[in-house]
Design a protein around this motif. Sequence first.
Motif, PDB file in Angstrom:
ATOM      1  N   TYR A 120     -28.153 -63.418  -9.592  1.00 42.02           N
ATOM      2  CA  TYR A 120     -27.499 -62.528 -10.446  1.00 42.02           C
ATOM      3  C   TYR A 120     -27.261 -63.392 -11.866  1.00 42.02           C
ATOM      4  CZ  TYR A 120     -26.221 -59.380  -6.714  1.00 42.02           C
ATOM      5  OH  TYR A 120     -26.193 -58.363  -5.646  1.00 42.02           O
ATOM      6  N   LEU A 150     -28.310 -58.006 -11.187  1.00 40.61           N
ATOM      7  CA  LEU A 150     -29.165 -58.714 -10.387  1.00 40.61           C
ATOM      8  C   LEU A 150     -30.549 -58.905 -10.999  1.00 40.61           C
ATOM      9  CD1 LEU A 150     -30.153 -59.186  -7.284  1.00 40.61           C
ATOM     10  CD2 LEU A 150     -31.040 -56.955  -7.379  1.00 40.61           C
ATOM     11  N   ARG A 205     -34.034 -60.404  -5.749  1.00 40.68           N
ATOM     12  CA  ARG A 205     -33.594 -60.567  -4.507  1.00 40.68           C
ATOM     13  C   ARG A 205     -34.641 -60.770  -3.453  1.00 40.68           C
ATOM     14  NH1 ARG A 205     -31.756 -54.866  -1.701  1.00 40.68           N
ATOM     15  NH2 ARG A 205     -33.665 -54.349  -2.909  1.00 40.68           N
ATOM     16  N   ASP A 215     -37.290 -57.327  -4.870  1.00 38.73           N
ATOM     17  CA  ASP A 215     -36.641 -56.613  -5.933  1.00 38.73           C
ATOM     18  C   ASP A 215     -36.526 -57.517  -7.049  1.00 38.73           C
ATOM     19  OD1 ASP A 215     -33.973 -54.424  -6.661  1.00 38.73           O
ATOM     20  OD2 ASP A 215     -35.492 -55.076  -7.782  1.00 38.73           O
ATOM     21  N   SER A 226     -37.369 -56.367 -10.418  1.00 37.86           N
ATOM     22  CA  SER A 226     -37.576 -55.717 -11.553  1.00 37.86           C
ATOM     23  C   SER A 226     -36.963 -55.781 -12.880  1.00 37.86           C
ATOM     24  CB  SER A 226     -37.308 -54.148 -11.222  1.00 37.86           C
ATOM     25  OG  SER A 226     -35.902 -54.095 -10.644  1.00 37.86           O
ATOM     26  N   MET A 246     -30.195 -57.226   4.182  1.00 34.93           N
ATOM     27  CA  MET A 246     -30.227 -56.449   2.748  1.00 34.93           C
ATOM     28  C   MET A 246     -29.351 -54.953   2.963  1.00 34.93           C
ATOM     29  SD  MET A 246     -33.920 -56.263   1.058  1.00 34.93           S
ATOM     30  CE  MET A 246     -34.918 -55.653   2.279  1.00 34.93           C
ATOM     31  N   THR A 247     -29.061 -54.606   4.088  1.00 33.31           N
ATOM     32  CA  THR A 247     -28.535 -53.359   4.125  1.00 33.31           C
ATOM     33  C   THR A 247     -26.904 -53.456   4.347  1.00 33.31           C
ATOM     34  OG1 THR A 247     -29.023 -53.577   6.517  1.00 33.31           O
ATOM     35  CG2 THR A 247     -30.563 -52.449   5.309  1.00 33.31           C
ATOM     36  N   ASN A 248     -26.112 -53.206   3.338  1.00 31.22           N
ATOM     37  CA  ASN A 248     -25.068 -53.031   3.316  1.00 31.22           C
ATOM     38  C   ASN A 248     -24.008 -53.904   4.053  1.00 31.22           C
ATOM     39  OD1 ASN A 248     -24.970 -50.969   1.429  1.00 31.22           O
ATOM     40  ND2 ASN A 248     -26.038 -49.821   3.290  1.00 31.22           N
ATOM     41  N   THR A 249     -24.567 -55.391   3.782  1.00 29.31           N
ATOM     42  CA  THR A 249     -23.674 -56.246   4.414  1.00 29.31           C
ATOM     43  C   THR A 249     -22.823 -57.074   3.079  1.00 29.31           C
ATOM     44  OG1 THR A 249     -25.309 -57.699   4.624  1.00 29.31           O
ATOM     45  CG2 THR A 249     -24.960 -56.751   6.465  1.00 29.31           C
ATOM     46  N   GLU A 250     -21.815 -58.131   3.478  1.00 28.06           N
ATOM     47  CA  GLU A 250     -21.151 -58.781   2.637  1.00 28.06           C
ATOM     48  C   GLU A 250     -22.090 -59.830   2.099  1.00 28.06           C
ATOM     49  OE1 GLU A 250     -18.045 -60.543   4.794  1.00 28.06           O
ATOM     50  OE2 GLU A 250     -17.430 -61.890   3.005  1.00 28.06           O
ATOM     51  N   ALA A 251     -21.765 -59.873   0.738  1.00 24.53           N
ATOM     52  CA  ALA A 251     -22.544 -61.078   0.050  1.00 24.53           C
ATOM     53  C   ALA A 251     -21.773 -62.016  -0.262  1.00 24.53           C
ATOM     54  CB  ALA A 251     -23.235 -60.674  -1.299  1.00 24.53           C
ATOM     55  N   PHE A 296     -20.997 -65.640  -2.375  1.00 24.19           N
ATOM     56  CA  PHE A 296     -21.634 -65.811  -3.862  1.00 24.19           C
ATOM     57  C   PHE A 296     -21.126 -67.602  -3.670  1.00 24.19           C
ATOM     58  CE2 PHE A 296     -22.514 -62.667  -6.663  1.00 24.19           C
ATOM     59  CZ  PHE A 296     -22.305 -61.358  -5.927  1.00 24.19           C
TER      60      PHE A 296
END
Lengths: 110, 114
Positions: free
Chosen positions: B35, B45, B48, B56, B58, B98-103, B105
């Motif tokens: 990021y 972002l 990824r 991703d 883009s 990738m699916t809706n889990t805690e990131a 940093f």
Amino acid sequence: QQPVQSPQAVILREGEDAVINCSSSKALYSVHWYRQKHGEAPVFLMILLKGGEQKGHEKISASFNEKKQQSSLYLTASQLSYSGTYFCGTNSGGYQKVTFGTGTKLQVIP
Amino acid sequence: EAGVVQSPRYKIIEKKQPVAFWCNPISGHNTLYWYRQNLGQGPELLIRYENEEAVDDSQLPKDRFSAERLKGVDSTLKIQPAELGDSAVYLCASSLSMTNTEAFFGQGTRLTVV
């Protein structure tokens, strides 16, 4: 599309409550809340999935209104440690990226 | 358990010079994010990864930015040449999937281009 957060900033006295709102122009699948203290990394608070589920984390809870494409973060009986910038992140599908809002700066004073 | 490790913490370079940032994610985390965070803004972002595949990119300015994640673990983000507008904090994050889990940093690299 970046979610919109309100208010942009708020000052509270210890023990007061606050609500931070996050709204999106797109249909949402999930909302993610993070807190970032000055000079530090964002720290995860919670994720809410579509279905209007309300979650809690100590005295911090959140709701997700799928129909209104909005989420609210509730801080109850605020503590000095709650100070920081709160970001909501939204995504419109399970594998899609999370887009963060511009943040709400919260300051708790004695 | 060690968190996400980034280096360097701070970097000052002259415009048109190259710069590279390194990230070591939490062990076992398949998804890695880069990021960019401008002052007073939320993280944006850039790219990824799912294991070693960029899923991703883009938002990555491909004319000057490049990234790699060799062997699906460590990652490097490079800017060449840097411009004044690239001054920002570059954050690396990782998550189990990738699916809706805690990131989680890292502390970030604060880049100043002069």
